[in-house]
Design a protein around this motif. Structure first.
Motif, PDB file in Angstrom:
ATOM      1  N   ARG A  56     -22.095  13.207  23.443  1.00 37.32           N
ATOM      2  CA  ARG A  56     -21.672  13.753  24.728  1.00 37.32           C
ATOM      3  C   ARG A  56     -20.482  12.966  25.283  1.00 37.32           C
ATOM      4  NH1 ARG A  56     -25.316  15.121  30.058  1.00 37.32           N
ATOM      5  NH2 ARG A  56     -23.555  15.743  31.331  1.00 37.32           N
ATOM      6  N   ARG A  82     -17.311  13.812  23.416  1.00 37.88           N
ATOM      7  CA  ARG A  82     -16.872  15.171  23.772  1.00 37.88           C
ATOM      8  C   ARG A  82     -16.220  15.185  25.144  1.00 37.88           C
ATOM      9  NH1 ARG A  82     -19.206  18.657  26.932  1.00 37.88           N
ATOM     10  NH2 ARG A  82     -21.298  17.751  26.808  1.00 37.88           N
ATOM     11  N   GLN A 134     -19.045  22.054  25.074  1.00 38.68           N
ATOM     12  CA  GLN A 134     -19.920  22.206  23.909  1.00 38.68           C
ATOM     13  C   GLN A 134     -19.503  23.383  23.035  1.00 38.68           C
ATOM     14  OE1 GLN A 134     -23.928  22.379  25.414  1.00 38.68           O
ATOM     15  NE2 GLN A 134     -24.095  20.152  25.494  1.00 38.68           N
ATOM     16  N   ILE A 173     -16.640  22.336  20.682  1.00 38.84           N
ATOM     17  CA  ILE A 173     -17.102  21.489  19.580  1.00 38.84           C
ATOM     18  C   ILE A 173     -17.923  22.308  18.594  1.00 38.84           C
ATOM     19  CG2 ILE A 173     -18.490  19.471  18.948  1.00 38.84           C
ATOM     20  CD1 ILE A 173     -15.815  18.808  20.348  1.00 38.84           C
ATOM     21  N   TYR A 200     -25.409  23.029  18.988  1.00 35.98           N
ATOM     22  CA  TYR A 200     -24.726  21.774  19.297  1.00 35.98           C
ATOM     23  C   TYR A 200     -25.389  21.070  20.488  1.00 35.98           C
ATOM     24  CZ  TYR A 200     -21.532  18.196  20.547  1.00 35.98           C
ATOM     25  OH  TYR A 200     -21.028  16.963  20.855  1.00 35.98           O
ATOM     26  N   GLU A 250     -26.909  17.042  20.974  1.00 35.12           N
ATOM     27  CA  GLU A 250     -26.654  16.090  22.062  1.00 35.12           C
ATOM     28  C   GLU A 250     -27.945  15.655  22.745  1.00 35.12           C
ATOM     29  OE1 GLU A 250     -23.771  17.168  25.018  1.00 35.12           O
ATOM     30  OE2 GLU A 250     -22.113  17.151  23.585  1.00 35.12           O
ATOM     31  N   LEU A 299     -17.496  15.419  12.862  1.00 32.86           N
ATOM     32  CA  LEU A 299     -17.275  14.863  14.196  1.00 32.86           C
ATOM     33  C   LEU A 299     -16.664  13.465  14.139  1.00 32.86           C
ATOM     34  CD1 LEU A 299     -20.481  16.107  16.039  1.00 32.86           C
ATOM     35  CD2 LEU A 299     -18.133  16.942  16.299  1.00 32.86           C
ATOM     36  N   TYR A 349     -13.121  12.775  15.947  1.00 27.88           N
ATOM     37  CA  TYR A 349     -12.961  11.799  17.021  1.00 27.88           C
ATOM     38  C   TYR A 349     -12.289  10.496  16.559  1.00 27.88           C
ATOM     39  CZ  TYR A 349     -16.131  14.686  19.835  1.00 27.88           C
ATOM     40  OH  TYR A 349     -16.728  15.716  20.534  1.00 27.88           O
TER      41      TYR A 349
END
Length: 71
Positions: free
Chosen positions: A7, A10, A17, A20, A31, A35, A49, A53
């Motif tokens: 979270r 993101r 959400q 993603i 998704y 989380e 992910l 990121y």
């Protein structure tokens, strides 16, 4: 297991959400369950992910506090 870091990452990327979930080719509902820890995140999604990121999978999983990838 609850993945607060999912979270945080993101939100730090100013994404919702649904956005993603689209990257993962899954639904927002699925998704959201990642989380919240209501569903185990598949390794494939974890890797996507981490690459997206720019962090390690260990960071997402809470095994380290170091965001940087060791290269």
């Amino acid at each position: 297991m609850y993945f607060q870091r999912l979270r945080d990452l993101r939100e730090d990327s100013d994404m919702n959400q649904t956005q993603i979930a689209e990257i993962l080719f899954t639904s927002q509902t699925v998704y959201s369950r990642y989380e919240r820890g209501a569903r185990t995140i598949p390794v494939e999604h974890l890797l996507i992910l981490a690459d997206f990121y720019g962090v390690s999978t260990d960071y997402i999983l809470g095994r380290t506090n170091n965001k940087k990838l060791n290269k």
